[in-house]
Design a protein around this motif. Structure first.
Motif, PDB file in Angstrom:
ATOM      1  N   LEU A  32       4.112   7.799  -2.460  1.00 14.18           N
ATOM      2  CA  LEU A  32       4.837   6.536  -2.243  1.00 14.18           C
ATOM      3  C   LEU A  32       5.841   6.630  -1.095  1.00 14.18           C
ATOM      4  O   LEU A  32       6.269   5.603  -0.560  1.00 14.18           O
ATOM      5  CB  LEU A  32       5.563   6.118  -3.517  1.00 14.18           C
ATOM      6  CG  LEU A  32       4.696   5.755  -4.720  1.00 14.18           C
ATOM      7  CD1 LEU A  32       5.568   5.330  -5.901  1.00 14.18           C
ATOM      8  CD2 LEU A  32       3.724   4.631  -4.357  1.00 14.18           C
ATOM      9  N   ALA A  33       6.216   7.852  -0.709  1.00 13.78           N
ATOM     10  CA  ALA A  33       7.220   8.021   0.336  1.00 13.78           C
ATOM     11  C   ALA A  33       6.719   7.554   1.699  1.00 13.78           C
ATOM     12  O   ALA A  33       7.512   7.192   2.567  1.00 13.78           O
ATOM     13  CB  ALA A  33       7.657   9.483   0.408  1.00 13.78           C
ATOM     14  N   SER A  34       5.419   7.547   1.903  1.00 16.13           N
ATOM     15  CA  SER A  34       4.861   7.147   3.199  1.00 16.13           C
ATOM     16  C   SER A  34       4.667   5.642   3.321  1.00 16.13           C
ATOM     17  O   SER A  34       4.291   5.136   4.380  1.00 16.13           O
ATOM     18  CB  SER A  34       3.515   7.850   3.419  1.00 16.13           C
ATOM     19  OG  SER A  34       2.587   7.487   2.398  1.00 16.13           O
ATOM     20  N   GLN A  35       4.926   4.906   2.241  1.00 17.14           N
ATOM     21  CA  GLN A  35       4.741   3.458   2.251  1.00 17.14           C
ATOM     22  C   GLN A  35       6.071   2.755   2.498  1.00 17.14           C
ATOM     23  O   GLN A  35       7.096   3.110   1.907  1.00 17.14           O
ATOM     24  CB  GLN A  35       4.148   2.985   0.927  1.00 17.14           C
ATOM     25  CG  GLN A  35       2.801   3.618   0.603  1.00 17.14           C
ATOM     26  CD  GLN A  35       2.171   2.983  -0.624  1.00 17.14           C
ATOM     27  OE1 GLN A  35       2.358   1.798  -0.869  1.00 17.14           O
ATOM     28  NE2 GLN A  35       1.411   3.777  -1.372  1.00 17.14           N
ATOM     29  N   SER A  36       6.045   1.758   3.378  1.00 12.09           N
ATOM     30  CA  SER A  36       7.282   1.056   3.709  1.00 12.09           C
ATOM     31  C   SER A  36       7.779   0.198   2.554  1.00 12.09           C
ATOM     32  O   SER A  36       8.984   0.061   2.350  1.00 12.09           O
ATOM     33  CB  SER A  36       7.076   0.185   4.953  1.00 12.09           C
ATOM     34  OG  SER A  36       6.008  -0.732   4.748  1.00 12.09           O
ATOM     35  N   HIS A  37       6.849  -0.382   1.795  1.00 12.26           N
ATOM     36  CA  HIS A  37       7.241  -1.225   0.664  1.00 12.26           C
ATOM     37  C   HIS A  37       6.247  -1.034  -0.487  1.00 12.26           C
ATOM     38  O   HIS A  37       5.319  -1.832  -0.650  1.00 12.26           O
ATOM     39  CB  HIS A  37       7.297  -2.701   1.072  1.00 12.26           C
ATOM     40  CG  HIS A  37       8.391  -3.012   2.051  1.00 12.26           C
ATOM     41  ND1 HIS A  37       9.712  -3.085   1.690  1.00 12.26           N
ATOM     42  CD2 HIS A  37       8.338  -3.254   3.390  1.00 12.26           C
ATOM     43  CE1 HIS A  37      10.435  -3.355   2.766  1.00 12.26           C
ATOM     44  NE2 HIS A  37       9.627  -3.469   3.806  1.00 12.26           N
ATOM     45  N   PRO A  38       6.439   0.010  -1.300  1.00  6.48           N
ATOM     46  CA  PRO A  38       5.540   0.200  -2.447  1.00  6.48           C
ATOM     47  C   PRO A  38       5.581  -1.015  -3.368  1.00  6.48           C
ATOM     48  O   PRO A  38       6.632  -1.613  -3.580  1.00  6.48           O
ATOM     49  CB  PRO A  38       6.125   1.439  -3.147  1.00  6.48           C
ATOM     50  CG  PRO A  38       6.957   2.120  -2.118  1.00  6.48           C
ATOM     51  CD  PRO A  38       7.479   1.050  -1.232  1.00  6.48           C
ATOM     52  N   SER A  39       4.438  -1.367  -3.891  1.00  3.98           N
ATOM     53  CA  SER A  39       4.369  -2.520  -4.782  1.00  3.98           C
ATOM     54  C   SER A  39       4.911  -2.172  -6.160  1.00  3.98           C
ATOM     55  O   SER A  39       5.041  -0.995  -6.526  1.00  3.98           O
ATOM     56  CB  SER A  39       2.918  -3.002  -4.911  1.00  3.98           C
ATOM     57  OG  SER A  39       2.145  -2.035  -5.607  1.00  3.98           O
ATOM     58  N   VAL A  40       5.221  -3.209  -6.938  1.00  3.72           N
ATOM     59  CA  VAL A  40       5.687  -3.003  -8.297  1.00  3.72           C
ATOM     60  C   VAL A  40       4.631  -2.253  -9.103  1.00  3.72           C
ATOM     61  O   VAL A  40       4.948  -1.347  -9.883  1.00  3.72           O
ATOM     62  CB  VAL A  40       6.016  -4.357  -8.959  1.00  3.72           C
ATOM     63  CG1 VAL A  40       6.247  -4.185 -10.458  1.00  3.72           C
ATOM     64  CG2 VAL A  40       7.226  -4.990  -8.299  1.00  3.72           C
TER      65      VAL A  40
END
Length: 294
Positions: free
Chosen positions: A176-184
């Motif tokens: 998840l650290a590589s994603q700018s906006h992780p989804s709920v």
């Protein structure tokens, strides 16, 4: 107005209440067992009521004893302060309870500043979860507490103390650290590392992020704040903690912040004290110090 209750009687009563027997109390206050028994009997005679119930070999405070205890304790503490009234430094001895994040990351700096101003003071810091701190306040084994979750107890006075910023964190290697906006959905599917049940932080998180997180599908419960950080750094999962708790790890690049779906996360920290606690001047000075903005 003449008072017939003596400090010896009060000291005997408090010692018996704390230790559960006249025998142990007499050793603690350096009296013979007979003298301690007579002192306690005289006190109950003066008050016109019994203060203890007997359970096997132990003496336990009854309703009247529990009501009288904080007043007796405060009187003894006041007498101790009176003895030092004309000393160059007015000392105080305080027992402070704090839940994990406050005790480990917020209070130490403030305690150091207080001791620098009053170097003769003696402070004891007890770090436990919110439920344990409330129990300690109720049996008067701590004078004041600082907790991370709201407290609902009829005998505890609760006041807002500080506002704290929370952050979602993960190891830089976490997916998840590589994603700018992780989804709920992605956050809810991740393994969460949380404090144990009874922790103020755990209750607060369930209230604050529960509406969008729900019940974590994968959960690792850890009772120690440093261990939680270690698990997250190792990539075992994600969590939500006070920013001050991880400021060094964030600066070192060991952890990174994940965006929160609900925006900035804030929580209220609380100062708690028993309603029957009679503050000494030392405790009053400490409370005033803790309420100061700096």
């Amino acid at each position: 107005m003449q008072c017939h209750i003596t400090l010896r009687q009060l000291a005997t009563f408090v010692a018996v209440a704390d230790l559960g027997s006249v025998t142990q109390a007499s050793k603690h206050i350096s009296l013979s067992q007979a003298a301690a028994s007579m002192s306690l009997q005289d006190l109950e005679h003066q008050l016109g009521t019994r203060l203890f119930d007997r359970h096997g070999k132990r003496l336990m405070l009854n309703e009247h004893g529990r009501r009288f205890y904080p007043h007796a304790k405060a009187t003894l503490e006041g007498a101790l302060e009176a003895e030092t009234l004309f000393q160059q430094q007015l000392t105080c001895h305080l027992r402070i309870g704090a839940s994990t994040t406050i005790g480990g990351y917020l209070l130490p700096e403030r305690l150091a500043v207080f001791l620098a101003a009053e170097p003769e003071s003696r402070l004891e810091l007890k770090v436990e979860n919110t439920e344990r701190i409330v129990e300690s306040l109720c049996d008067f084994s701590v004078d004041v507490g600082f907790v991370e979750g709201p407290v609902q107890h009829p005998d505890i006075d609760v006041r807002p103390w500080r506002e704290d910023e929370l952050v979602l964190i993960a190891a830089p290697s976490h997916p998840l650290a590589s994603q700018s906006h992780p989804s709920v959905e992605e956050l809810a599917s991740a393994r969460w590392i949380l404090r144990e049940q009874g922790s103020g932080t755990r209750r607060m998180l369930e209230h604050l992020i529960g509406p969008w997180l729900g019940s974590p599908r994968q959960l690792l419960e850890v009772s120690d704040a440093e261990a939680i950080k270690g698990c997250v750094i190792a990539g075992a999962g994600i969590t939500c903690v006070s920013r001050i708790m991880v400021r060094n790890e964030l600066a070192q690049g060991l952890l990174c912040i994940l965006p929160s779906p609900s925006g900035p996360l804030k929580r209220q920290l609380y100062r708690v004290i028993h309603k029957d606690k009679q503050p000494t001047r030392g405790l009053g000075r400490f409370l005033d110090f803790c309420e100061s903005p700096n």
